[in-house]
Enzyme design. Structure first.
Site, PDB file in Angstrom:
ATOM      1  N   GLN A  87       0.821  -1.214   0.000  1.00 33.53           N
ATOM      2  CA  GLN A  87       0.000   0.000   0.000  1.00 33.53           C
ATOM      3  C   GLN A  87       0.852   1.261   0.000  1.00 33.53           C
ATOM      4  O   GLN A  87       1.871   1.320   0.674  1.00 33.53           O
ATOM      5  CB  GLN A  87      -0.872   0.038   1.266  1.00 33.53           C
ATOM      6  CG  GLN A  87      -1.932  -1.001   1.343  1.00 33.53           C
ATOM      7  CD  GLN A  87      -2.418  -1.135   2.785  1.00 33.53           C
ATOM      8  OE1 GLN A  87      -1.904  -1.957   3.539  1.00 33.53           O
ATOM      9  NE2 GLN A  87      -3.381  -0.324   3.173  1.00 33.53           N
ATOM     10  N   ARG A  93      -6.105  -1.911   0.933  1.00 35.13           N
ATOM     11  CA  ARG A  93      -5.439  -3.153   0.518  1.00 35.13           C
ATOM     12  C   ARG A  93      -6.056  -3.726  -0.759  1.00 35.13           C
ATOM     13  O   ARG A  93      -5.370  -4.332  -1.574  1.00 35.13           O
ATOM     14  CB  ARG A  93      -5.507  -4.181   1.655  1.00 35.13           C
ATOM     15  CG  ARG A  93      -4.715  -3.769   2.884  1.00 35.13           C
ATOM     16  CD  ARG A  93      -4.906  -4.751   4.012  1.00 35.13           C
ATOM     17  NE  ARG A  93      -4.147  -4.408   5.210  1.00 35.13           N
ATOM     18  CZ  ARG A  93      -4.629  -3.716   6.230  1.00 35.13           C
ATOM     19  NH1 ARG A  93      -5.863  -3.249   6.210  1.00 35.13           N
ATOM     20  NH2 ARG A  93      -3.875  -3.467   7.287  1.00 35.13           N
ATOM     21  N   ASN A 125      -0.956  -8.656   0.409  1.00 33.77           N
ATOM     22  CA  ASN A 125      -2.311  -8.089   0.451  1.00 33.77           C
ATOM     23  C   ASN A 125      -2.945  -7.953  -0.927  1.00 33.77           C
ATOM     24  O   ASN A 125      -2.212  -7.809  -1.904  1.00 33.77           O
ATOM     25  CB  ASN A 125      -2.248  -6.703   1.115  1.00 33.77           C
ATOM     26  CG  ASN A 125      -2.243  -6.810   2.631  1.00 33.77           C
ATOM     27  OD1 ASN A 125      -2.964  -7.623   3.191  1.00 33.77           O
ATOM     28  ND2 ASN A 125      -1.427  -5.997   3.269  1.00 33.77           N
ATOM     29  N   SER A 148      -2.000 -15.036   6.434  1.00 33.75           N
ATOM     30  CA  SER A 148      -1.719 -14.482   7.773  1.00 33.75           C
ATOM     31  C   SER A 148      -2.990 -13.893   8.375  1.00 33.75           C
ATOM     32  O   SER A 148      -3.082 -13.745   9.603  1.00 33.75           O
ATOM     33  CB  SER A 148      -0.594 -13.445   7.706  1.00 33.75           C
ATOM     34  OG  SER A 148      -0.914 -12.432   6.781  1.00 33.75           O
ATOM     35  N   ASP A 153      -3.664  -8.240  13.307  1.00 33.78           N
ATOM     36  CA  ASP A 153      -4.696  -7.361  13.880  1.00 33.78           C
ATOM     37  C   ASP A 153      -5.046  -7.825  15.295  1.00 33.78           C
ATOM     38  O   ASP A 153      -5.260  -7.012  16.196  1.00 33.78           O
ATOM     39  CB  ASP A 153      -5.959  -7.396  13.008  1.00 33.78           C
ATOM     40  CG  ASP A 153      -5.621  -7.321  11.528  1.00 33.78           C
ATOM     41  OD1 ASP A 153      -5.920  -6.321  10.883  1.00 33.78           O
ATOM     42  OD2 ASP A 153      -5.005  -8.288  11.024  1.00 33.78           O
ATOM     43  N   ARG A 156      -2.383  -6.711  17.534  1.00 33.26           N
ATOM     44  CA  ARG A 156      -2.531  -5.274  17.813  1.00 33.26           C
ATOM     45  C   ARG A 156      -3.638  -5.053  18.841  1.00 33.26           C
ATOM     46  O   ARG A 156      -3.494  -4.249  19.764  1.00 33.26           O
ATOM     47  CB  ARG A 156      -2.878  -4.519  16.513  1.00 33.26           C
ATOM     48  CG  ARG A 156      -1.699  -4.377  15.569  1.00 33.26           C
ATOM     49  CD  ARG A 156      -2.106  -3.813  14.210  1.00 33.26           C
ATOM     50  NE  ARG A 156      -0.928  -3.559  13.382  1.00 33.26           N
ATOM     51  CZ  ARG A 156      -0.932  -3.579  12.049  1.00 33.26           C
ATOM     52  NH1 ARG A 156      -2.039  -3.838  11.388  1.00 33.26           N
ATOM     53  NH2 ARG A 156       0.176  -3.328  11.377  1.00 33.26           N
ATOM     54  N   HIS A 180      -8.766  -9.042   6.621  1.00 34.97           N
ATOM     55  CA  HIS A 180      -7.632  -8.265   7.125  1.00 34.97           C
ATOM     56  C   HIS A 180      -7.720  -6.935   6.371  1.00 34.97           C
ATOM     57  O   HIS A 180      -7.155  -6.761   5.299  1.00 34.97           O
ATOM     58  CB  HIS A 180      -6.306  -8.983   6.818  1.00 34.97           C
ATOM     59  CG  HIS A 180      -5.092  -8.111   7.046  1.00 34.97           C
ATOM     60  ND1 HIS A 180      -4.807  -7.521   8.247  1.00 34.97           N
ATOM     61  CD2 HIS A 180      -4.103  -7.716   6.202  1.00 34.97           C
ATOM     62  CE1 HIS A 180      -3.700  -6.815   8.137  1.00 34.97           C
ATOM     63  NE2 HIS A 180      -3.245  -6.910   6.914  1.00 34.97           N
ATOM     64  N   THR A 235       4.634  -1.333   6.668  1.00 30.37           N
ATOM     65  CA  THR A 235       4.622  -2.045   7.953  1.00 30.37           C
ATOM     66  C   THR A 235       5.280  -3.403   7.726  1.00 30.37           C
ATOM     67  O   THR A 235       5.010  -4.046   6.708  1.00 30.37           O
ATOM     68  CB  THR A 235       3.188  -2.267   8.493  1.00 30.37           C
ATOM     69  OG1 THR A 235       2.610  -3.402   7.844  1.00 30.37           O
ATOM     70  CG2 THR A 235       2.308  -1.059   8.277  1.00 30.37           C
TER      71      THR A 235
HETATM   72  P1  NAD Z   1       8.274  -4.687  -0.948  1.00 33.00           P
HETATM   73  O1  NAD Z   1       8.006  -3.869  -2.161  1.00 33.00           O
HETATM   74  O2  NAD Z   1       9.275  -4.205   0.039  1.00 33.00           O
HETATM   75  O3  NAD Z   1       8.700  -6.156  -1.373  1.00 33.00           O
HETATM   76  C1  NAD Z   1       8.067  -6.886  -2.360  1.00 33.00           C
HETATM   77  C2  NAD Z   1       9.070  -7.842  -2.955  1.00 33.00           C
HETATM   78  O4  NAD Z   1       8.389  -8.670  -3.884  1.00 33.00           O
HETATM   79  C3  NAD Z   1      10.213  -7.135  -3.719  1.00 33.00           C
HETATM   80  O5  NAD Z   1      11.462  -7.600  -3.256  1.00 33.00           O
HETATM   81  C4  NAD Z   1       9.949  -7.535  -5.168  1.00 33.00           C
HETATM   82  O6  NAD Z   1      11.149  -7.638  -5.933  1.00 33.00           O
HETATM   83  C5  NAD Z   1       9.262  -8.882  -4.998  1.00 33.00           C
HETATM   84  N1  NAD Z   1       8.482  -9.276  -6.158  1.00 33.00           N
HETATM   85  C6  NAD Z   1       7.653  -8.509  -6.909  1.00 33.00           C
HETATM   86  N2  NAD Z   1       7.137  -9.236  -7.933  1.00 33.00           N
HETATM   87  C7  NAD Z   1       7.634 -10.488  -7.810  1.00 33.00           C
HETATM   88  C8  NAD Z   1       7.475 -11.686  -8.563  1.00 33.00           C
HETATM   89  N3  NAD Z   1       6.676 -11.719  -9.629  1.00 33.00           N
HETATM   90  N4  NAD Z   1       8.146 -12.769  -8.152  1.00 33.00           N
HETATM   91  C9  NAD Z   1       8.962 -12.740  -7.072  1.00 33.00           C
HETATM   92  N5  NAD Z   1       9.150 -11.632  -6.331  1.00 33.00           N
HETATM   93  C10 NAD Z   1       8.505 -10.517  -6.694  1.00 33.00           C
HETATM   94  O7  NAD Z   1       6.832  -4.875  -0.242  1.00 33.00           O
HETATM   95  P2  NAD Z   1       6.580  -5.279   1.284  1.00 33.00           P
HETATM   96  O8  NAD Z   1       6.481  -4.048   2.108  1.00 33.00           O
HETATM   97  O9  NAD Z   1       7.533  -6.348   1.648  1.00 33.00           O
HETATM   98  O10 NAD Z   1       5.084  -5.866   1.189  1.00 33.00           O
HETATM   99  C11 NAD Z   1       4.848  -7.109   0.553  1.00 33.00           C
HETATM  100  C12 NAD Z   1       3.384  -7.461   0.665  1.00 33.00           C
HETATM  101  O11 NAD Z   1       3.031  -7.739   2.027  1.00 33.00           O
HETATM  102  C13 NAD Z   1       2.438  -6.339   0.224  1.00 33.00           C
HETATM  103  O12 NAD Z   1       1.354  -6.859  -0.509  1.00 33.00           O
HETATM  104  C14 NAD Z   1       1.954  -5.768   1.540  1.00 33.00           C
HETATM  105  O13 NAD Z   1       0.717  -5.096   1.430  1.00 33.00           O
HETATM  106  C15 NAD Z   1       1.850  -7.034   2.360  1.00 33.00           C
HETATM  107  N6  NAD Z   1       1.736  -6.858   3.809  1.00 33.00           N
HETATM  108  C16 NAD Z   1       0.921  -7.734   4.441  1.00 33.00           C
HETATM  109  C17 NAD Z   1       0.729  -7.622   5.808  1.00 33.00           C
HETATM  110  C18 NAD Z   1      -0.211  -8.593   6.490  1.00 33.00           C
HETATM  111  O14 NAD Z   1      -0.596  -8.417   7.657  1.00 33.00           O
HETATM  112  N7  NAD Z   1      -0.618  -9.643   5.815  1.00 33.00           N
HETATM  113  C19 NAD Z   1       1.399  -6.623   6.543  1.00 33.00           C
HETATM  114  C20 NAD Z   1       2.254  -5.772   5.867  1.00 33.00           C
HETATM  115  C21 NAD Z   1       2.405  -5.885   4.480  1.00 33.00           C
END
Ligand code: NAD
Length: 320
Positions: A87, A93, A125, A148, A153, A156, A180, A235
Site C-alpha cells: 500500500q 489493501r 495483500n 496471515s 490485527d 494489535r 484483514h 509495515t
Molecule cells: P516490498 O516492495 O518491500 O517487497 C516486495 C518484494 O516482492 C520485492 O522484493 C519484489 O522484488 C518482490 N516481487 C515482486 N514481484 C515479484 C514476482 N513476480 N516474483 C517474485 N518476487 C517478486 O513490499 P513489502 O512491504 O515487503 O510488502 C509485501 C506485501 O506484504 C504487500 O502486498 C503488503 O501489502 C503485504 N503486507 C501484508 C501484511 C499482512 O498483515 N498480511 C502486513 C504488511 C504488508
C-alpha cells in the site's frame, strides 16, 4: 509435509520489507533449519542471504540460508509468499488486487512444478483474496493454504487492550476476525481478560472502563496500518513476527489458536470464502476452524465482511 525429524525448511518468495523482516525474525528465533530466499530481483535475494549469513556467528542455530530459485521449493515444508506491491499512503489493501494477482500467477506455477507438497502461507495483500488465489491456482487442500489473516490485527488488539486494562497482552484473549482490512471486526462477546469477560469488567467498573473506549481501540486496530504507512511508508516488523508465530505453530505441531485466513466451508454460515477466524494450527496446517458463539449483530457484521471479500473475488476472478 515431510516429517523426517531432521530439517525444517522454509522458502520465502519476496525479499522486500515483509519477507526480510520475517526472515530476520526466523533467524533470531532459530525457528527453522533451512531458509531459501527467492525474488524476481535475484541480486536482492543474494544480498539479503549474504547479510543474514553474516549474523550466523551470533545466532542461536546454524541455519542454512541461501538465495535460490523455485526448484528449491521441492523439499520445502512451507512456502511463504510475501511478494508483490504494497500500500501507498492512503491506499486500501483491495486496490492492490490486480497487480498482485499477476505476481501470484508467476509464482505459484513454478512452485508447483518443483514438486512442492507442503503448506502455502500467504502475507501479500489483500491477504484473504490472495490466499484464495493460491488455493485456486495450486489446487491444494484448503487446510494447506493459509493466509496471515487477522493474526497481526489480533496481536494489535491484544496489545491495546493490555495497555487499557494494564494487563500483559498474553493474558488478553480476544480476536479480530473477517477481512484483514477495513471491514474486519472484534466480537466483544468473546473477549476475556484472564478468565473474566471484558463486558463484565466494564459492568463492574463503569467509572473506569467504557464501551466507547473499546470501540476506539477496535478502530485504532483497523486503522493501524494506515498510520504506520503514513509515518514510515510500510509495515513489516509486526507481520514478520506474526509469520514466525504461525510457522512455529506448524513446525511444533503446537495446536495453537491463531486467527489465520482459511477457507470457510459452512462455518458461521459462510461458504467458500477465505477470511480470518480462530483456527487450531498443527503440523498439517489448519487442524480445525473454531466456530465462536457470536451474538446476532456480531454474526451479521462478520458475514458482511465475508460477503465483501466474496464479492471482490467474484468481480475479479470467479469466471477466470
Ligand atoms: P516490498 O516492495 O518491500 O517487497 C516486495 C518484494 O516482492 C520485492 O522484493 C519484489 O522484488 C518482490 N516481487 C515482486 N514481484 C515479484 C514476482 N513476480 N516474483 C517474485 N518476487 C517478486 O513490499 P513489502 O512491504 O515487503 O510488502 C509485501 C506485501 O506484504 C504487500 O502486498 C503488503 O501489502 C503485504 N503486507 C501484508 C501484511 C499482512 O498483515 N498480511 C502486513 C504488511 C504488508
Amino acid at each position: 509435509m515431510k516429517d523426517n525429524g531432521f530439517t525444517k525448511k522454509v522458502a520465502i518468495v519476496g525479499t522486500g520489507f515483509v519477507g526480510m523482516s520475517f526472515a530476520y525474525a526466523l533467524l533470531c528465533d532459530g525457528a527453522c533449519d533451512e531458509m531459501v530466499l527467492i525474488d524476481i530481483n535475484r541480486e536482492k535475494a543474494l544480498g539479503e542471504a549474504m547479510d543474514l549469513n553474516h549474523g550466523l556467528a551470533f545466532a542461536k542455530t546454524n541455519m542454512k540460508i541461501a538465495a535460490g530459485d523455485y526448484g528449491d521449493c521441492a523439499d520445502a515444508d512451507i512456502v511463504v509468499i510475501c511478494a508483490g506491491v504494497s500500500q501507498k499512503p492512503g491506499e486500501d489493501r483491495i486496490s492492490l488486487l490486480q497487480r498482485n494477482r499477476a505476481v501470484f500467477e508467476s509464482i505459484v506455477a513454478p512452485v508447483l512444478e518443483s514438486g512442492f507438497d507442503g503448506i502455502f502461507l500467504v502475507a501479500t495483500n489483500p491477504v484473504d483474496i490472495m490466499t484464495r488465489v493460491v488455493h485456486r491456482l495450486s489446487g491444494f487442500p484448503s487446510r494447506k493454504v493459509i493466509g496471515s489473516g487477522t493474526t497481526l490485527d489480533t496481536a494489535r488488539l491484544r496489545y491495546l487492550l493490555g495497555e487499557y486494562f494494564t494487563v500483559d497482552p498474553k493474558n488478553v484473549h480476544a480476536y479480530v476476525i473477517g477481512e484483514h482490512g477495513d471491514s474486519e471486526m472484534t466480537p466483544w462477546s468473546q473477549a476475556l481478560v484472564g478468565t473474566k469477560p471484558i463486558r463484565e469488567i466494564l459492568a463492574g467498573q463503569p467509572e473506569k472502563y467504557t464501551a466507547a473506549a473499546l470501540d476506539e481501540i477496535a478502530e485504532n486496530v483497523t486503522k493501524a496500518a494506515y498510520k504506520i504507512i503514513q509515518a514510515k511508508s510500510a509495515t513489516y516488523y509486526g507481520i514478520g513476527l506474526a509469520l514466525v508465530r504461525i510457522v512455529k505453530a506448524i513446525f511444533g505441531g503446537e495446536n495453537s489458536i491463531l486467527t489465520v485466513s482459511v477457507r470457510l466451508d459452512g462455518e458461521y454460515g459462510v461458504h467458500d470464502v477465505f477470511a480470518g477466524v480462530p483456527c487450531i494450527l498443527g503440523r498439517e496446517g489448519v487442524r480445525e476452524v473454531l466456530t465462536l458463539e457470536l451474538e446476532k449483530e456480531e454474526l451479521t457484521k462478520f458475514r458482511a465482511s465475508c460477503n465483501l471479500l466474496d464479492g471482490i473475488w467474484k468481480d475479479s476472478f470467479a469466471e477466470k
